[in-house]
Structures are given as structure tokens and as C-alpha cells.
Scaffold this active site. Structure first.
Site, short mmCIF file in Angstrom:
data_model
loop_
_atom_site.label_atom_id
_atom_site.label_comp_id
_atom_site.label_asym_id
_atom_site.label_seq_id
_atom_site.Cartn_x
_atom_site.Cartn_y
_atom_site.Cartn_z
N GLY A 116 0.82 -1.20 0.00
CA GLY A 116 0.00 0.00 0.00
C GLY A 116 0.86 1.25 0.00
N ASP A 159 -5.22 -3.47 -5.40
CA ASP A 159 -5.76 -3.60 -4.05
C ASP A 159 -7.28 -3.60 -4.06
OD1 ASP A 159 -5.68 -0.92 -4.93
OD2 ASP A 159 -5.60 -0.14 -2.88
#
Length: 256
Positions: free
Chosen positions: A8, A109
Site C-alpha cells: 500500500g 488492491d
């Protein structure tokens, strides 16, 4: 066992699965630049601390929204763990069809979260990830990734307040005792937390209205997702391991 890695904007989160059981998780910061050897040594040390033997790992899967770390990270996994990882992206089987205007623009994601939510809870489902950005992704009843909304995350909003406003301090992000704040810190907390709750309720309501899915399941995940999900009536489920579960599911779909 498999190693699932979610890269991330803030953290690199790793999870080790034995079949469907998540045995352990650990994190590294994303923003610190590392060589493949540094990634490799960090991963090996963290596996050791968590009592996971390299020999017990059959493979690795990675989803990333930070392209510039991938060369070093992929090299580290290949060299230190002995197998090239599956990279979530074009050509990888996910079980959902992306029907947005430009499927390649959808972050891996978000795809991983959508897969996990659809496979676990069924569709139609709206996945809300309270991460660096707050994202809302709609998966239809027949498993199509149909739409996505992107908003600033709570921490981004908070950082903007205390960095761009001279007299406002850095504060802990938590729900204050009352929205009727009487001093600066609780005033900021009220605006950040209740503002996010209000945004969530409105966006979920609009998604239901425009999609026609009045029976829409709403699943939240992400670091601050629990805080918001406890207050937002529109959120039905909070799942802290949704992204890790999605990586495991995609790995299983692509296992040779």
C-alpha cells in the site's frame, strides 16, 4: 503455506496462510527505499520471528499500488524464498469481471478486496476500504466490478489540517465524546470522524439509489474501518483481513 503481500501507499502488509487460516501478519513501511537484499533480509527475519520456515512456503502472491518498489520486492521474493511470486494484474484469474471504462486503471488492491467480498459474502456488495484513500467499489450480483468512488482518507484529511493550517496541532484520530466540541483537539476529531461517517452514509445511500440495489451488502476494511463501521449504520460488516483473504483466494485460482 503461502505468503500474501499487500503493498500500500503507507505500509507493506504480509500475511502467512496455512490453507484458509491466516497464521500471522507483519508490516514494513512502504516509503523507505530498499534494495532487493534489504527486502529479502527483512522478510526472512520477520518470518523467523513469526515461526514460519522458508521451506514451508509453497508460493507468494503480491498486490501493489506502488510500482517503484516492485522490482526490488519481486527480486527479493524470487531470490530469498526461491519462487517467483504471482503478481495481481492483467492475465491473472480473479473470478470477477471488470466492466468499468478502463479496467487497467483499477488498482490491484481494489480488485483483491472486491474478490474477497464477493467470494465471501456474495453480490451485490459494496466494499469500503478506509486506507490512505477511502475507496468504495461496487460488485454486481453476477460478479462484475461495476463502479468505484475515491475520496481522501481520514489521515490525508487530518494531515492537511495540521500541515496547511498554522495554528492547528497534530491530533489522534478518534471519536470525541460529543460532536459539540468546545476546544481545538476535540473540534478537529469531531470534524474528521463525523465527517467521514457522514460521507460514508451519503455515498452508500447514493450508490443504492443509482444502482437500484436496495439489498446491497456493505463491507468495510482498512485501518480506520472499525472506527467508522461502529458508527455508520449503512455498514453491515467489518473485516480486517479482507485484503489478505482476497490475495489467498486469487492465489488459489492461479495455483498451477
Amino acid at each position: 503455506m503461502i505468503l500474501a503481500i499487500d503493498v500500500g501507499n503507507t505500509n507493506i502488509t504480509c500475511g502467512v496462510y496455512k490453507e484458509k487460516e491466516l497464521l500471522t501478519t507483519f508490516r514494513m513501511t512502504t516509503k523507505q527505499a530498499r534494495t532487493s537484499d534489504e527486502y529479502g533480509m527483512n522478510i526472512m527475519e520477520l518470518l523467523k520471528i513469526n515461526n514460519v520456515r522458508k521451506e514451508d512456503l509453497e508460493g507468494t502472491i503480491i498486490a501493489s499500488v506502488v510500482p517503484n518498489v516492485m522490482h526490488s520486492l519481486t527480486g527479493a521474493v524470487t531470490r530469498y524464498l526461491g519462487t517467483p511470486p504471482i503478481i495481481v494484474g492483467p492475465g491473472v484469474k480473479t473470478g470477477i469481471k471488470i466492466i468499468t471504462e478502463n479496467p487497467r486503471e483499477i488498482g490491484s488492491d481494489r480488485i483483491v478486496d472486491a474478490v474477497a467480498a464477493y467470494e465471501t459474502y456474495g453480490g451485490p456488495v459494496l466494499v469500503i476500504d478506509f486506507g490512505t484513500a477511502t475507496t468504495y467499489d461496487l460488485v454486481t450480483a453476477d460478479g462484475c466490478f461495476a463502479a468505484g468512488i475515491t475520496a481522501p482518507g481520514i489521515r490525508i484529511s487530518a494531515k492537511a489540517l495540521w500541515e496547511d493550517t498554522a495554528k492547528l496541532p497534530e491530533v489522534e484520530i478518534k471519536k470525541p465524546k460529543s460532536i459539540l466540541a468546545q476546544e481545538t483537539i476535540s473540534s478537529m476529531q469531531a470534524g474528521l470522524v463525523y465527517g467521514q461517517i457522514g460521507q460514508t452514509e451519503y455515498i452508500v445511500g447514493q450508490v443504492k439509489k443509482e444502482s437500484g440495489y436496495e439489498n446491497l451488502k456493505v463491507v468495510a476494511t482498512g485501518g480506520l474501518g472499525r472506527l467508522i463501521s461502529e458508527e455508520a449504520e449503512s455498514i453491515g460488516i467489518y473485516n480486517s483481513t479482507l485484503t489478505m483473504d482476497g490475495l489467498r483466494i486469487i492465489y488459489e485460482k492461479n495455483r498451477k
